[in-house]
Scaffold this motif. Structure first.
Motif, mmCIF file in Angstrom:
data_model
loop_
_atom_site.group_PDB
_atom_site.id
_atom_site.type_symbol
_atom_site.label_atom_id
_atom_site.label_comp_id
_atom_site.label_asym_id
_atom_site.label_seq_id
_atom_site.Cartn_x
_atom_site.Cartn_y
_atom_site.Cartn_z
ATOM 1 N N TYR A 100 -14.428 40.053 -6.029
ATOM 2 C CA TYR A 100 -13.508 39.916 -4.887
ATOM 3 C C TYR A 100 -13.023 41.264 -4.427
ATOM 4 N N ARG A 154 -19.777 45.663 -11.620
ATOM 5 C CA ARG A 154 -19.195 46.001 -10.309
ATOM 6 C C ARG A 154 -18.028 46.986 -10.449
ATOM 7 N N ILE A 155 -17.100 46.667 -11.365
ATOM 8 C CA ILE A 155 -15.898 47.500 -11.483
ATOM 9 C C ILE A 155 -16.221 48.848 -12.125
ATOM 10 N N ASP A 174 -23.732 50.181 -21.537
ATOM 11 C CA ASP A 174 -23.807 48.797 -21.059
ATOM 12 C C ASP A 174 -24.915 48.105 -21.824
ATOM 13 N N LYS A 178 -28.024 49.922 -16.040
ATOM 14 C CA LYS A 178 -28.525 49.918 -14.653
ATOM 15 C C LYS A 178 -29.015 51.336 -14.384
ATOM 16 N N THR A 233 -8.499 47.475 -18.473
ATOM 17 C CA THR A 233 -8.157 46.568 -17.369
ATOM 18 C C THR A 233 -9.070 45.354 -17.425
ATOM 19 N N ASP A 259 -3.645 46.976 -18.898
ATOM 20 C CA ASP A 259 -3.292 45.978 -17.884
ATOM 21 C C ASP A 259 -3.434 44.574 -18.459
ATOM 22 N N PHE A 299 -6.007 43.319 -10.284
ATOM 23 C CA PHE A 299 -6.701 42.625 -9.179
ATOM 24 C C PHE A 299 -5.820 42.506 -7.938
HETATM 25 P P1 NAD Z 1 -19.552 42.464 -14.083
HETATM 26 O O1 NAD Z 1 -20.107 41.186 -14.603
HETATM 27 O O2 NAD Z 1 -19.962 42.940 -12.729
HETATM 28 O O3 NAD Z 1 -19.840 43.638 -15.125
HETATM 29 C C1 NAD Z 1 -19.700 43.506 -16.505
HETATM 30 C C2 NAD Z 1 -20.658 44.483 -17.150
HETATM 31 O O4 NAD Z 1 -20.458 44.435 -18.556
HETATM 32 C C3 NAD Z 1 -22.126 44.161 -16.880
HETATM 33 O O5 NAD Z 1 -22.809 45.313 -16.437
HETATM 34 C C4 NAD Z 1 -22.634 43.700 -18.235
HETATM 35 O O6 NAD Z 1 -24.013 44.023 -18.444
HETATM 36 C C5 NAD Z 1 -21.747 44.508 -19.168
HETATM 37 N N1 NAD Z 1 -21.695 43.967 -20.520
HETATM 38 C C6 NAD Z 1 -21.813 42.684 -20.931
HETATM 39 N N2 NAD Z 1 -21.730 42.619 -22.271
HETATM 40 C C7 NAD Z 1 -21.569 43.889 -22.691
HETATM 41 C C8 NAD Z 1 -21.431 44.488 -23.978
HETATM 42 N N3 NAD Z 1 -21.469 43.739 -25.091
HETATM 43 N N4 NAD Z 1 -21.274 45.816 -24.052
HETATM 44 C C9 NAD Z 1 -21.258 46.582 -22.936
HETATM 45 N N5 NAD Z 1 -21.392 46.077 -21.701
HETATM 46 C C10 NAD Z 1 -21.547 44.755 -21.581
HETATM 47 O O7 NAD Z 1 -17.965 42.298 -14.159
HETATM 48 P P2 NAD Z 1 -16.865 43.107 -13.347
HETATM 49 O O8 NAD Z 1 -16.617 42.423 -12.044
HETATM 50 O O9 NAD Z 1 -17.199 44.561 -13.342
HETATM 51 O O10 NAD Z 1 -15.582 42.820 -14.270
HETATM 52 C C11 NAD Z 1 -15.505 43.339 -15.578
HETATM 53 C C12 NAD Z 1 -14.376 42.647 -16.319
HETATM 54 O O11 NAD Z 1 -13.130 42.998 -15.699
HETATM 55 C C13 NAD Z 1 -14.404 41.111 -16.223
HETATM 56 O O12 NAD Z 1 -15.161 40.566 -17.289
HETATM 57 C C14 NAD Z 1 -12.966 40.719 -16.321
HETATM 58 O O13 NAD Z 1 -12.665 40.372 -17.658
HETATM 59 C C15 NAD Z 1 -12.199 41.975 -15.962
HETATM 60 N N6 NAD Z 1 -11.365 41.833 -14.767
HETATM 61 C C16 NAD Z 1 -10.047 42.147 -14.875
HETATM 62 C C17 NAD Z 1 -9.220 42.044 -13.759
HETATM 63 C C18 NAD Z 1 -7.766 42.426 -13.827
HETATM 64 O O14 NAD Z 1 -6.999 42.090 -12.899
HETATM 65 N N7 NAD Z 1 -7.311 43.126 -14.845
HETATM 66 C C19 NAD Z 1 -9.753 41.609 -12.544
HETATM 67 C C20 NAD Z 1 -11.124 41.314 -12.484
HETATM 68 C C21 NAD Z 1 -11.920 41.433 -13.589
#
Ligand code: NAD
Length: 347
Positions: A100, A154-155, A174, A178, A233, A259, A299
């Motif tokens: 988002y 993404r983040i 990761d 990528k 976060t 966070d 977020f």
């Molecule tokens: P995403 O799915 O785009 O990216 C997650 C990445 O983690 C991927 O590249 C994946 O391959 C990698 N990954 C998976 N397992 C792994 C491991 N064991 N070791 C290392 N890397 C690993 O997700 P995103 O949108 O970037 O979000 C990441 C996290 O942020 C979410 O899972 C969520 O928990 C958290 N988040 C927090 C907030 C907030 O307000 N604090 C908001 C949104 C998301």
């Protein structure tokens, strides 16, 4: 008219969902309390449940929802570690908002880094008290330092771009590297060990899974640089909080920006300012001058809330109109073997 019941709904949810709902016309019931076994029966008669990060979607709650003919749960968030996907499989579909605003979360991680480094949270209080001393506010240049990003989805990718802009060297780990992105972004993938021992700042951006639970523990902390800054976060359960407290006490950790917190669902998103804090671990964190806790607000930007509302209602529209499951999270697809995962179908 389809009816949707929202749990853990705050005034800002009303504002953004009511605006997005002008294009859908659903009947929405907002419940301020979190979803639990106690209030799950109130979903009877609704066509969908909309839930958030700290709602209880364990097997017993899912069973109550299923008994009450709920066939779809729309998570208005990206993370889904609070959903027992195994128990809902084949009974209730779960959709989410995978992206988002990665900018919102990455920028908040940077806000934590900057505040902790330059101690602006302390300076704010000091100058208001006519204390213009600089003692204790010494920071360091980010330029030339090394950041380690765990999880380059993404983040993590947005954060890497921002930190490169500061002139930092960016290391990454990761589970699914990528490599094309990294080559273009000037980011080096390394093994976790190397990331731990070389990084001045470590930021967590991988999901909470059985594999990542407590990945930051006594052992991994011991491999980090003395005085490292740790930013989380992502999800609280990535860090074993007692180990973090020990590492803060013995100065292994120079600063921590949190966070999220592993026991946050008892407190976060609510005003407890008039109450006694009974969580001694959280209370201990607040005693450290070099710890900055925010209550899962990374977020929380206008753009993110608008996108969350629009995608959540669009996910439900697709399901109600033709059974399509955009952004589904399903138990099978969380397994690596699932072919749909490669297509990005639902994971
Ligand atoms: P995403 O799915 O785009 O990216 C997650 C990445 O983690 C991927 O590249 C994946 O391959 C990698 N990954 C998976 N397992 C792994 C491991 N064991 N070791 C290392 N890397 C690993 O997700 P995103 O949108 O970037 O979000 C990441 C996290 O942020 C979410 O899972 C969520 O928990 C958290 N988040 C927090 C907030 C907030 O307000 N604090 C908001 C949104 C998301």
């Amino acid at each position: 008219m389809k009816r949707i019941i929202f749990f853990d709904a705050k005034p800002y949810d009303h504002e953004f969902f009511d605006a997005a709902n002008r294009r859908h016309g659903y009947e929405i019931k907002y419940i301020p309390n979190r979803l639990s076994a106690d209030n799950a029966p109130s979903a009877a008669g609704y066509d969908a449940v909309c839930a958030f990060v700290n709602d209880d979607l364990s097997a017993p709650v899912a069973a109550i929802l299923h008994r009450n003919n709920i066939r779809i749960i729309a998570m208005r968030c990206a993370g889904y570690n609070n959903v027992d996907l195994n128990s809902v499989f084949g009974k209730i579909h779960v959709v989410r908002v995978p992206a988002y605003s990665p900018y919102a979360v990455a920028e908040h991680a940077v806000a934590l880094i900057m505040a902790l480094n330059r101690k602006t949270h302390k300076a704010y209080n000091r100058t208001r008290d006519s204390n213009f001393s600089l003692s204790g506010l010494l920071g360091f240049d980010l330029h030339g330092k090394t950041a380690g990003i765990i999880g380059t989805g993404r983040i993590g990718q947005v954060l890497a771009g921002i930190l490169k802009g500061f002139g930092m060297r960016v290391l990454a780990f990761d589970r699914f590297p990528k490599t094309d992105w990294a080559a273009g972004a000037g980011v080096e993938y390394v093994e976790l060990d190397e990331l731990y021992c070389q990084s001045d700042i470590i930021s967590l951006h991988c999901p909470l899974t059985p594999e990542t639970k407590y990945m930051i523990n006594e052992e991994s902390l011991s491999r980090m640089k003395d005085g490292v800054m740790l930013i989380n976060t992502s999800r609280g359960g990535l860090i074993q909080t007692q180990a973090l407290i020990d590492a803060l006490k013995n100065l292994k950790i120079g600063a921590a920006g949190l966070d999220v917190y592993e026991e946050e669902d008892g407190y976060f998103f609510e005003d407890w300012s008039g109450e006694v804090l009974t969580d001694d671990v959280l209370a201990r964190l607040f005693t450290f001058p070099n710890v900055l806790v925010t209550a899962h607000q990374a977020f929380f930007t206008r753009e993110a809330l608008r996108n969350i509302a629009e995608t959540t209602l669009a996910n439900l529209e697709a399901f109600f109109q033709n059974g399509r499951l955009d952004n589904e999270i399903c138990y099978r697809c969380t397994k690596e073997a699932c072919p749909r995962k490669k297509e990005g179908a639902c994971f």
